[in-house]
Design a protein around this motif. Structure first.
Motif, PDB file in Angstrom:
ATOM      1  N   THR A  73      -7.547 -48.862  19.337  1.00 57.14           N
ATOM      2  CA  THR A  73      -6.962 -48.202  17.562  1.00 57.14           C
ATOM      3  C   THR A  73      -7.505 -47.145  16.757  1.00 57.14           C
ATOM      4  N   SER A  74      -9.155 -48.038  16.595  1.00 58.70           N
ATOM      5  CA  SER A  74      -9.900 -46.889  15.643  1.00 58.70           C
ATOM      6  C   SER A  74     -10.283 -45.597  16.202  1.00 58.70           C
ATOM      7  N   TRP A  75     -10.357 -45.260  17.638  1.00 56.55           N
ATOM      8  CA  TRP A  75     -11.231 -44.672  18.179  1.00 56.55           C
ATOM      9  C   TRP A  75      -9.763 -43.917  17.942  1.00 56.55           C
ATOM     10  N   MET A  76      -8.818 -43.594  18.495  1.00 56.36           N
ATOM     11  CA  MET A  76      -7.500 -42.897  18.911  1.00 56.36           C
ATOM     12  C   MET A  76      -7.007 -42.656  17.415  1.00 56.36           C
ATOM     13  N   VAL A  77      -6.774 -43.798  16.603  1.00 58.79           N
ATOM     14  CA  VAL A  77      -5.891 -42.982  14.556  1.00 58.79           C
ATOM     15  C   VAL A  77      -6.993 -42.131  14.200  1.00 58.79           C
ATOM     16  N   GLU A  78      -8.538 -42.206  14.644  1.00 52.82           N
ATOM     17  CA  GLU A  78      -9.001 -40.976  14.142  1.00 52.82           C
ATOM     18  C   GLU A  78      -9.071 -39.246  14.480  1.00 52.82           C
ATOM     19  N   LYS A  79      -8.400 -39.646  15.396  1.00 53.88           N
ATOM     20  CA  LYS A  79      -7.904 -38.725  15.768  1.00 53.88           C
ATOM     21  C   LYS A  79      -6.542 -37.735  15.524  1.00 53.88           C
ATOM     22  N   PHE A  80      -6.138 -38.970  15.543  1.00 54.52           N
ATOM     23  CA  PHE A  80      -4.442 -38.865  15.325  1.00 54.52           C
ATOM     24  C   PHE A  80      -4.394 -37.997  13.858  1.00 54.52           C
ATOM     25  N   GLN A  81      -5.204 -38.926  13.037  1.00 54.89           N
ATOM     26  CA  GLN A  81      -6.143 -38.082  10.868  1.00 54.89           C
ATOM     27  C   GLN A  81      -6.622 -36.988  11.117  1.00 54.89           C
ATOM     28  N   GLY A  82      -7.478 -36.667  12.376  1.00 57.02           N
ATOM     29  CA  GLY A  82      -8.039 -35.654  11.797  1.00 57.02           C
ATOM     30  C   GLY A  82      -7.336 -34.506  12.342  1.00 57.02           C
ATOM     31  N   TRP A  83      -6.605 -34.387  13.400  1.00 60.13           N
ATOM     32  CA  TRP A  83      -6.524 -33.561  13.505  1.00 60.13           C
ATOM     33  C   TRP A  83      -4.344 -32.773  14.035  1.00 60.13           C
ATOM     34  N   SER A  84      -4.095 -33.990  13.061  1.00 62.23           N
ATOM     35  CA  SER A  84      -2.638 -32.980  12.541  1.00 62.23           C
ATOM     36  C   SER A  84      -3.016 -32.263  10.955  1.00 62.23           C
ATOM     37  N   ASP A  85      -1.737 -32.011  10.445  1.00 61.84           N
ATOM     38  CA  ASP A  85      -1.174 -31.771   9.937  1.00 61.84           C
ATOM     39  C   ASP A  85      -1.058 -32.211   8.750  1.00 61.84           C
ATOM     40  N   CYS A  86      -2.067 -33.120   7.979  1.00 62.80           N
ATOM     41  CA  CYS A  86      -1.169 -33.927   6.975  1.00 62.80           C
ATOM     42  C   CYS A  86      -2.478 -34.363   5.981  1.00 62.80           C
ATOM     43  N   ASP A  87      -3.465 -33.282   5.645  1.00 66.70           N
ATOM     44  CA  ASP A  87      -3.959 -33.561   4.542  1.00 66.70           C
ATOM     45  C   ASP A  87      -4.941 -34.780   4.361  1.00 66.70           C
ATOM     46  N   GLY A  88      -4.800 -35.097   5.712  1.00 64.98           N
ATOM     47  CA  GLY A  88      -5.783 -37.090   5.386  1.00 64.98           C
ATOM     48  C   GLY A  88      -4.941 -38.275   5.387  1.00 64.98           C
ATOM     49  N   ASP A  89      -2.766 -37.705   5.396  1.00 68.25           N
ATOM     50  CA  ASP A  89      -2.426 -38.817   4.997  1.00 68.25           C
ATOM     51  C   ASP A  89      -1.757 -38.730   6.331  1.00 68.25           C
ATOM     52  N   MET A  90      -1.771 -39.890   7.611  1.00 69.59           N
ATOM     53  CA  MET A  90      -0.936 -39.818   8.413  1.00 69.59           C
ATOM     54  C   MET A  90       0.058 -39.783   8.468  1.00 69.59           C
ATOM     55  N   GLU A  91       0.321 -41.178   8.104  1.00 71.06           N
ATOM     56  CA  GLU A  91       2.095 -40.926   7.833  1.00 71.06           C
ATOM     57  C   GLU A  91       2.829 -39.196   7.300  1.00 71.06           C
ATOM     58  N   ARG A  92       2.533 -38.810   7.010  1.00 74.97           N
ATOM     59  CA  ARG A  92       3.209 -37.180   6.736  1.00 74.97           C
ATOM     60  C   ARG A  92       3.501 -36.785   8.001  1.00 74.97           C
ATOM     61  N   SER A  93       2.790 -37.284   9.368  1.00 77.51           N
ATOM     62  CA  SER A  93       2.438 -36.469  10.650  1.00 77.51           C
ATOM     63  C   SER A  93       4.048 -37.304  11.163  1.00 77.51           C
ATOM     64  N   PHE A  94       3.292 -38.652  11.472  1.00 82.41           N
ATOM     65  CA  PHE A  94       4.112 -39.651  12.593  1.00 82.41           C
ATOM     66  C   PHE A  94       3.739 -40.995  11.673  1.00 82.41           C
ATOM     67  N   SER A  95       4.853 -40.995  11.716  1.00 78.67           N
ATOM     68  CA  SER A  95       5.760 -43.015  11.689  1.00 78.67           C
ATOM     69  C   SER A  95       4.245 -43.804  12.209  1.00 78.67           C
ATOM     70  N   LEU A  96       4.492 -45.546  11.434  1.00 79.13           N
ATOM     71  CA  LEU A  96       3.540 -46.110  11.743  1.00 79.13           C
ATOM     72  C   LEU A  96       3.902 -46.427  13.125  1.00 79.13           C
ATOM     73  N   ASP A  97       5.638 -46.136  13.662  1.00 78.75           N
ATOM     74  CA  ASP A  97       5.892 -47.171  14.912  1.00 78.75           C
ATOM     75  C   ASP A  97       5.810 -46.445  15.838  1.00 78.75           C
ATOM     76  N   HIS A  98       5.437 -44.657  15.604  1.00 75.49           N
ATOM     77  CA  HIS A  98       5.028 -43.871  16.944  1.00 75.49           C
ATOM     78  C   HIS A  98       3.319 -44.311  17.574  1.00 75.49           C
ATOM     79  N   ILE A  99       2.728 -43.698  16.100  1.00 75.98           N
ATOM     80  CA  ILE A  99       1.278 -44.354  16.330  1.00 75.98           C
ATOM     81  C   ILE A  99       0.853 -45.890  17.136  1.00 75.98           C
TER      82      ILE A  99
END
Length: 256
Positions: A73-99
């Motif tokens: 989870t840590s390995w994958m979430v770091e990329k979802f957060q770092g490579w999305s257009d979310c300004d550090g807040d991953m849930e602005r780009s993806f729902s937790l269900d999707h993740i």
């Protein structure tokens, strides 16, 4: 494979291994292209550790990630957060269900090892082109603002036949997941353009607005001709190179 069946190619990411030919016969590297090299070097220094590990020690990492759901989870979430257009807040780009669904697919199928292998296998056949090699089908590129470093158009056009180059106002590396509606709009725009281009070429060809050249002349001229093949009422009626006299001569189409 059947490359002649490809009508168009749409991309939203240019692989890091992409390298066009650089020879005395090709254009020299521009300032914009050199600036891109610097951006890539800086990005690799800051963000490239994961890629180096994937390429060089994939099995070592795979055992660790396959043994710990927290580690995976840590390995994958770091990329979802770092490579999305979310300004550090991953849930602005993806729902937790999707993740969680995405992570669960890797965890319950124990497939993180096979997914990492693409980095190792890719080093055996990088996307390097030699002089004369071209991707000739009409190619569209969508540029998302938080994507990994993307080369300038001139660098891509050294190999690809770019007919569509469009900037998106939001999105990152996982564009289709992050902003599916916008991604679909770009796809529709590009392939609608291809459709209209095909119709235009066919209409002009049917009206004899092109000068047909013998194959022997085309082969000896060294020019880059478009090839048009089309079927009317189920029968092949034309298969000839086109004299490059219009504004669409860089487009190669195979219409069957």
């Amino acid at each position: 494979m059947y490359p002649e069946r490809v009508r168009g190619l749409h991309l939203n990411y240019i692989p890091g291994s992409y390298k066009p030919p650089l020879t005395p016969n090709t254009p020299s590297v521009s300032e914009e292209e050199r600036a891109y090299f610097d951006i890539v070097a800086e990005w690799l220094e800051r963000e490239g550790a994961y890629s180096a590990l994937h390429r060089t020690k994939p099995e070592t990492l795979a055992f660790a990630l396959s043994d710990s759901p927290t580690g995976l989870t840590s390995w994958m979430v770091e990329k979802f957060q770092g490579w999305s257009d979310c300004d550090g807040d991953m849930e602005r780009s993806f729902s937790l269900d999707h993740i969680l669904t995405n992570i669960s697919i890797y965890w319950f199928t124990n497939s993180i090892a096979s997914s990492i292998r693409i980095y190792t296998e890719g080093t055996k056949m990088p996307l390097h082109f030699t002089e004369g090699q071209r991707v000739t089908v009409p190619t569209g590129v969508s540029l998302f603002p938080k994507e990994l470093p993307t080369p300038p158009r001139s660098w891509v056009e050294r190999v690809y036949n770019i007919t569509y180059w469009e900037k998106a106002n939001k999105g990152g590396h996982f564009a289709a997941m992050e902003n599916p509606k916008l991604f679909a709009e770009h796809l529709n725009h590009f392939f609608s353009f291809i459709k209209h281009l095909i119709v235009s070429i066919l209409e002009r060809a049917m009206k004899h607005q092109y000068n047909w050249l013998p194959s022997s002349e085309c082969n000896s001229s060294g020019a880059s001709f478009t090839r048009l093949r089309f079927t009317l009422k189920g029968k092949m009626t034309q298969s000839c190179p086109l004299n490059p006299v219009s504004d669409i001569t860089t487009v190669r189409l195979e219409l069957i």
